[in-house]
Design a protein around this motif. Structure first.
Motif, PDB file in Angstrom:
ATOM      1  N   ARG A  25      43.282-157.455 -33.036  1.00 56.82           N
ATOM      2  CA  ARG A  25      42.853-157.903 -31.710  1.00 56.82           C
ATOM      3  C   ARG A  25      43.696-157.231 -30.634  1.00 56.82           C
ATOM      4  NH1 ARG A  25      38.143-160.275 -30.901  1.00 56.82           N
ATOM      5  NH2 ARG A  25      38.809-161.958 -29.534  1.00 56.82           N
ATOM      6  N   ARG A  26      43.084-157.077 -29.477  1.00 59.23           N
ATOM      7  CA  ARG A  26      43.801-156.549 -28.309  1.00 59.23           C
ATOM      8  C   ARG A  26      43.924-157.699 -27.312  1.00 59.23           C
ATOM      9  NH1 ARG A  26      39.707-152.250 -28.960  1.00 59.23           N
ATOM     10  NH2 ARG A  26      38.864-152.815 -26.924  1.00 59.23           N
ATOM     11  N   GLU A 165      43.200-147.555 -28.906  1.00 61.09           N
ATOM     12  CA  GLU A 165      42.012-148.171 -29.505  1.00 61.09           C
ATOM     13  C   GLU A 165      41.694-147.543 -30.859  1.00 61.09           C
ATOM     14  OE1 GLU A 165      37.369-149.130 -28.321  1.00 61.09           O
ATOM     15  OE2 GLU A 165      38.782-148.474 -26.793  1.00 61.09           O
ATOM     16  N   THR A 170      46.840-154.117 -33.908  1.00 57.36           N
ATOM     17  CA  THR A 170      46.944-155.275 -33.030  1.00 57.36           C
ATOM     18  C   THR A 170      47.766-154.854 -31.816  1.00 57.36           C
ATOM     19  OG1 THR A 170      46.963-156.725 -34.959  1.00 57.36           O
ATOM     20  CG2 THR A 170      47.716-157.675 -32.877  1.00 57.36           C
ATOM     21  N   TRP A 183      39.889-153.961 -21.104  1.00 58.10           N
ATOM     22  CA  TRP A 183      39.919-153.298 -22.420  1.00 58.10           C
ATOM     23  C   TRP A 183      40.261-154.281 -23.529  1.00 58.10           C
ATOM     24  CZ3 TRP A 183      44.444-152.279 -25.425  1.00 58.10           C
ATOM     25  CH2 TRP A 183      44.273-151.363 -26.469  1.00 58.10           C
ATOM     26  N   CYS A 184      40.997-155.313 -23.196  1.00 58.49           N
ATOM     27  CA  CYS A 184      41.455-156.269 -24.206  1.00 58.49           C
ATOM     28  C   CYS A 184      40.333-157.233 -24.619  1.00 58.49           C
ATOM     29  CB  CYS A 184      42.646-157.070 -23.677  1.00 58.49           C
ATOM     30  SG  CYS A 184      44.183-156.098 -23.661  1.00 58.49           S
ATOM     31  N   ASP A 185      40.439-157.741 -25.857  1.00 60.65           N
ATOM     32  CA  ASP A 185      39.484-158.721 -26.375  1.00 60.65           C
ATOM     33  C   ASP A 185      39.746-160.098 -25.781  1.00 60.65           C
ATOM     34  OD1 ASP A 185      38.405-156.829 -28.316  1.00 60.65           O
ATOM     35  OD2 ASP A 185      40.274-157.119 -29.416  1.00 60.65           O
ATOM     36  N   GLU A 186      41.022-160.384 -25.530  1.00 65.37           N
ATOM     37  CA  GLU A 186      41.417-161.695 -25.028  1.00 65.37           C
ATOM     38  C   GLU A 186      42.407-161.519 -23.882  1.00 65.37           C
ATOM     39  OE1 GLU A 186      42.881-164.346 -28.129  1.00 65.37           O
ATOM     40  OE2 GLU A 186      41.919-163.080 -29.634  1.00 65.37           O
ATOM     41  N   ARG A 200      38.225-165.055 -23.845  1.00 64.14           N
ATOM     42  CA  ARG A 200      38.305-164.851 -25.301  1.00 64.14           C
ATOM     43  C   ARG A 200      36.937-164.400 -25.793  1.00 64.14           C
ATOM     44  NH1 ARG A 200      41.396-169.294 -28.292  1.00 64.14           N
ATOM     45  NH2 ARG A 200      43.114-167.842 -27.972  1.00 64.14           N
TER      46      ARG A 200
END
Length: 200
Positions: A25-26, A165, A170, A183-186, A200
């Motif tokens: 995850r990012r 990426e 992680t 760019w981040c997932d959360e 999220r």
């Protein structure tokens, strides 16, 4: 992290917080300046011990992980690169055995340093990108990055994110940069001794 409490100079940064981050995850860590983002990253990097609570990598408490294994798989990049001597070309590999094509990484990050370019001749943004290339050299599975794009333009930032990426690692990044957060997932926000979920 379970029941994590962190203090900095007698001030409580986090109080009894529990959270988990899935592999690959990012995660952006945001919050007001001085809220303790760097303190949290240092605890996650096992550079400082939490005042209370347990940090784990998978089922294993962080303090039980072999130091050499931890440093091979987890990289912490502070907001101010502390590498200050020698040739920029050499700084990337200083004390590291590369598992990536570091010359290609450096080129993709737009660092046009010749073998004789000295570290102290680089701009702040160039130094930041050199330290990102250095962090990537050993192909870690976890990156803890403190404001890695604060001195970069948008194209340079996107080049850093693109390279990160591709690793599939992680990434936990303290940032105020909208491009990084997108760019981040959360996106987690550190505020008033707790860690809230913004996205999220």
């Amino acid at each position: 992290a379970t029941g994590l409490t962190l203090r900095e100079d007698e001030r409580e940064i986090l109080s009894g917080v529990t959270f988990s981050i899935a592999p690959g995850r990012r995660v952006a860590l945001t919050g007001p300046s001085g809220s303790g983002k760097s303190t949290l990253l240092r605890a996650l990097a096992a550079l400082d011990s939490p005042d209370e609570g347990v940090l784990r990598v998978g089922p294993t408490p962080l303090m039980d992980v072999d130091e050499d294994a931890l440093r091979r798989h987890l990289i912490y990049l502070p907001s101010e690169p502390g590498l200050t001597r020698g040739f920029a070309h050499d700084v990337v590999l200083l004390g590291r055995t590369p598992r990536r094509d570091v010359d290609n990484d450096r080129s993709r990050l737009g660092i046009d340093a010749s073998p004789t370019t000295r570290w102290d001749e680089l701009s702040r943004g160039e130094r930041q990108r050199v330290t990102v290339a250095r962090a990537m050299a050993t192909s870690p599975s976890i990156y803890l990055l403190d404001e890695p794009t604060s001195g970069l333009g948008r194209d340079e930032t996107l080049a850093v994110l693109s390279l990160l990426e591709e690793t599939g690692a992680t990434v936990i990044v303290a940032t105020h940069d909208a491009d990084v957060m997108d760019w981040c997932d959360e996106v987690l926000e550190l505020r008033e001794r707790t860690l809230g979920v913004l996205r999220r």
